[in-house]
Structure formats: C-alpha cells, structure tokens
Design a protein around this motif. Structure first.
Motif, mmCIF file in Angstrom:
data_model
loop_
_atom_site.group_PDB
_atom_site.id
_atom_site.type_symbol
_atom_site.label_atom_id
_atom_site.label_comp_id
_atom_site.label_asym_id
_atom_site.label_seq_id
_atom_site.Cartn_x
_atom_site.Cartn_y
_atom_site.Cartn_z
ATOM 1 N N UNK A 147 -65.133 -43.253 19.329
ATOM 2 C CA UNK A 147 -63.837 -43.889 19.078
ATOM 3 C C UNK A 147 -64.027 -45.131 18.227
ATOM 4 N N UNK A 148 -65.017 -45.954 18.572
ATOM 5 C CA UNK A 148 -65.281 -47.174 17.797
ATOM 6 C C UNK A 148 -65.655 -46.853 16.357
ATOM 7 N N UNK A 149 -66.233 -45.667 16.146
ATOM 8 C CA UNK A 149 -66.629 -45.249 14.795
ATOM 9 C C UNK A 149 -65.458 -44.682 14.003
ATOM 10 N N UNK A 150 -64.284 -44.605 14.622
ATOM 11 C CA UNK A 150 -63.100 -44.149 13.912
ATOM 12 C C UNK A 150 -62.712 -42.705 14.162
ATOM 13 N N UNK A 151 -63.388 -42.027 15.087
ATOM 14 C CA UNK A 151 -63.111 -40.609 15.319
ATOM 15 C C UNK A 151 -61.898 -40.404 16.234
ATOM 16 N N UNK A 152 -61.365 -39.184 16.180
ATOM 17 C CA UNK A 152 -60.315 -38.740 17.095
ATOM 18 C C UNK A 152 -60.987 -37.784 18.077
ATOM 19 N N UNK A 153 -61.150 -38.211 19.314
ATOM 20 C CA UNK A 153 -61.946 -37.479 20.299
ATOM 21 C C UNK A 153 -61.031 -36.688 21.232
ATOM 22 N N UNK A 154 -61.246 -35.365 21.289
ATOM 23 C CA UNK A 154 -60.427 -34.488 22.120
ATOM 24 C C UNK A 154 -61.284 -33.885 23.232
ATOM 25 N N UNK A 155 -60.718 -33.751 24.418
ATOM 26 C CA UNK A 155 -61.422 -33.164 25.548
ATOM 27 C C UNK A 155 -61.950 -31.777 25.173
ATOM 28 N N UNK A 156 -63.269 -31.538 25.293
ATOM 29 C CA UNK A 156 -63.853 -30.248 24.904
ATOM 30 C C UNK A 156 -63.213 -29.040 25.590
ATOM 31 N N UNK A 157 -62.839 -29.181 26.843
ATOM 32 C CA UNK A 157 -62.230 -28.046 27.561
ATOM 33 C C UNK A 157 -60.923 -27.627 26.903
ATOM 34 N N UNK A 158 -60.139 -28.593 26.456
ATOM 35 C CA UNK A 158 -58.878 -28.282 25.779
ATOM 36 C C UNK A 158 -59.142 -27.658 24.420
ATOM 37 N N UNK A 159 -60.101 -28.210 23.690
ATOM 38 C CA UNK A 159 -60.448 -27.658 22.379
ATOM 39 C C UNK A 159 -60.930 -26.214 22.505
ATOM 40 N N UNK A 160 -61.762 -25.945 23.525
ATOM 41 C CA UNK A 160 -62.286 -24.596 23.729
ATOM 42 C C UNK A 160 -61.172 -23.609 24.041
ATOM 43 N N UNK A 161 -60.214 -24.008 24.878
ATOM 44 C CA UNK A 161 -59.102 -23.122 25.224
ATOM 45 C C UNK A 161 -58.269 -22.779 23.993
ATOM 46 N N UNK A 162 -58.056 -23.769 23.141
ATOM 47 C CA UNK A 162 -57.224 -23.552 21.959
ATOM 48 C C UNK A 162 -57.880 -22.589 20.967
ATOM 49 N N UNK A 163 -59.211 -22.659 20.860
ATOM 50 C CA UNK A 163 -59.908 -21.812 19.896
ATOM 51 C C UNK A 163 -60.288 -20.461 20.489
ATOM 52 N N UNK A 164 -60.763 -20.458 21.749
ATOM 53 C CA UNK A 164 -61.293 -19.233 22.336
ATOM 54 C C UNK A 164 -60.226 -18.335 22.950
ATOM 55 N N UNK A 165 -59.092 -18.919 23.322
ATOM 56 C CA UNK A 165 -58.010 -18.120 23.913
ATOM 57 C C UNK A 165 -56.702 -18.407 23.195
ATOM 58 N N UNK A 166 -56.640 -18.055 21.928
ATOM 59 C CA UNK A 166 -55.467 -18.405 21.121
ATOM 60 C C UNK A 166 -54.249 -17.538 21.440
ATOM 61 N N UNK A 167 -53.079 -18.095 21.181
ATOM 62 C CA UNK A 167 -51.849 -17.318 21.268
ATOM 63 C C UNK A 167 -51.786 -16.398 20.053
ATOM 64 N N UNK A 168 -50.888 -15.395 20.052
ATOM 65 C CA UNK A 168 -50.833 -14.447 18.925
ATOM 66 C C UNK A 168 -50.743 -15.088 17.545
ATOM 67 N N UNK A 169 -49.875 -16.109 17.326
ATOM 68 C CA UNK A 169 -49.843 -16.709 15.983
ATOM 69 C C UNK A 169 -51.169 -17.349 15.608
ATOM 70 N N UNK A 170 -51.814 -17.999 16.580
ATOM 71 C CA UNK A 170 -53.104 -18.630 16.316
ATOM 72 C C UNK A 170 -54.148 -17.561 16.042
#
Length: 246
Positions: A147-170
C-alpha cells in the motif's frame, strides 16, 4: 481462542521475522469498534516494527486523530460506526482530506460490493483484506508495504473467486486466456505489480509483461493507458461483468 489471545499468541514467534519483513517503520492509525480486535491489531503492528499513533473506535474519531497526527497508513473496519458501512464513508473522507495517507480496509467476509465501493474511492495506496488473513505479521507487513508503495491490494480469496469461478459474461471474456494468463490475471486482481507477479511465479519481469500485454489485447483494453491503470482496468473488465450478472 478470542481475537486478542490469537494476536498475542503470534507476537513472540513472529516478532523478529515481522521487523525484518516490514522493511521500514510506518506510522499507523487503527479504527475498529471491536476493542479486542483493535488492541490485538495494535500489538501485531508493534511486533512488525511499526509505530501505532492511535487506536479509536469509529470514523469520526479517526478523522479527529488524523487532523493533528500525520500517518502513513490508516487501517479501519468496513462496518464500524458511523453507519452500517462507516469504514467506507470514513475512507472516502480520509482520501479527500489526506490524499497521501494509505488506506487498508478490513472485513469479516470477502464481499465484491465492498470492492466496487473501494474502486470508487481510488486505485492507489489502498487495500481490502479479510481480518483473519492479517492475523500474521508477515501478511500484514507485506500488505502495508505494498500500500505504501502505491499499490491497490485486493484480498486473494476474492480475486481467486472472480477469476476461477466466473459468471457467464466473465467466462466469455476469459475464454481465450491461457492457463498461464489466467494465473497472471489472478495476481493482477490482487493488485500485484509486474515485479511482484514475477517473484510469485518465478518468472522474469519481461515474461510477465508479455503475458499482461496478451491479456490486454484479448480483453480489448486500451494500450495507451499507464501500466498501473491498465492493471486496474483488467480487474474492472471482469468485475463489472460479474456485477451485471448478479
């Protein structure tokens, strides 16, 4: 074991490691209406070598604290007062009044709608993590450094769900990505930098850049955007589709 006991239990074993991983001492403010969690988090931050300038129970008191005490990062509970999602309201006020302060918001469960709200506040020096996942000095220290380096940090579990179990449009958007590109996209969704992805996957930065370039092409993202914002756009590409499908 309650929250305070859990945090206290890790202090002895992680203290030396935490100071080493933290790299630099930061001034940190903590806001959470749960006294046990707030006190435990302050102990954990101290064990990581950081300076806790204050711990308060709501957003109004946090703003009062920041008015006269400079900090590098403010950590707050999303669901603390005032209001049902007072942490999000407070984060917006902090970003408006103290734009150089990093923000780390915590919640009990990973919720995509919280992430959307955070993206409206900003895409730099901001993070969203689960409370359970920052219960170790190493994870907490790494999150604060990013965060101090300027990044946008997202919880890995949420990121994994969004990529690995996408909805039909995704799913239709990601269908052309190779498995290697999906892995890179997952790490991008966590807010990892190119060098951070390279370290995680034991690849060269140049290889990571090539895979990201391929992802941008397949997702039809603008090539003229700056590197950081291109990464955020890649996240938004499937987050927004997921939101439309809900």
């Amino acid at each position: 074991m309650n929250s305070a006991s859990r945090y206290a239990a890790v202090l002895t074993s992680y203290k030396i490691v935490g100071i080493r991983i933290g790299r630099q001492a930061m001034d940190v403010a903590v806001a959470d209406d749960g006294a046990l969690f707030r006190e435990g988090l302050q102990l954990l931050l101290s064990a990581a070598g950081h300076r806790v300038v204050g711990g308060v129970e709501d957003g109004d008191r946090l703003l009062d604290l920041l008015a006269h005490t400079p900090v590098d990062v403010a950590i707050m509970d999303i669901r603390m007062p005032p209001g049902a999602d007072g942490g999000l309201q407070t984060a917006q006020r902090v970003r408006a009044e103290h734009p150089d302060v990093g923000l780390l918001l915590l919640s009990q469960h990973a919720e995509a709608h919280y992430l959307f709200r955070l993206l409206e506040i900003g895409t730099d020096r901001i993070g969203y993590r689960l409370k359970d996942q920052v219960a170790g000095v190493a994870v907490l220290a790494d999150t604060l450094v990013r965060i101090a380096a300027g990044e946008f940090v997202i919880e890995p579990a949420l990121a994994a769900n969004l990529v690995d179990r996408p909805s039909p449009p995704v799913r239709s958007m990601l269908a052309d990505l190779t498995e290697q590109e999906r892995t890179v996209l997952r790490l991008m969704a966590e807010g990892r930098s190119n060098s951070g992805i390279a370290r995680e996957l034991f690849l060269s930065v140049k290889t990571v850049e090539k895979r990201i370039a391929s992802i941008f092409t397949k997702l039809d993202l603008p090539a003229e955007s700056a590197a950081h914002h291109r990464r955020v756009l890649a996240v938004l590409a499937y987050l927004r589709s997921s939101q439309m499908a809900d």
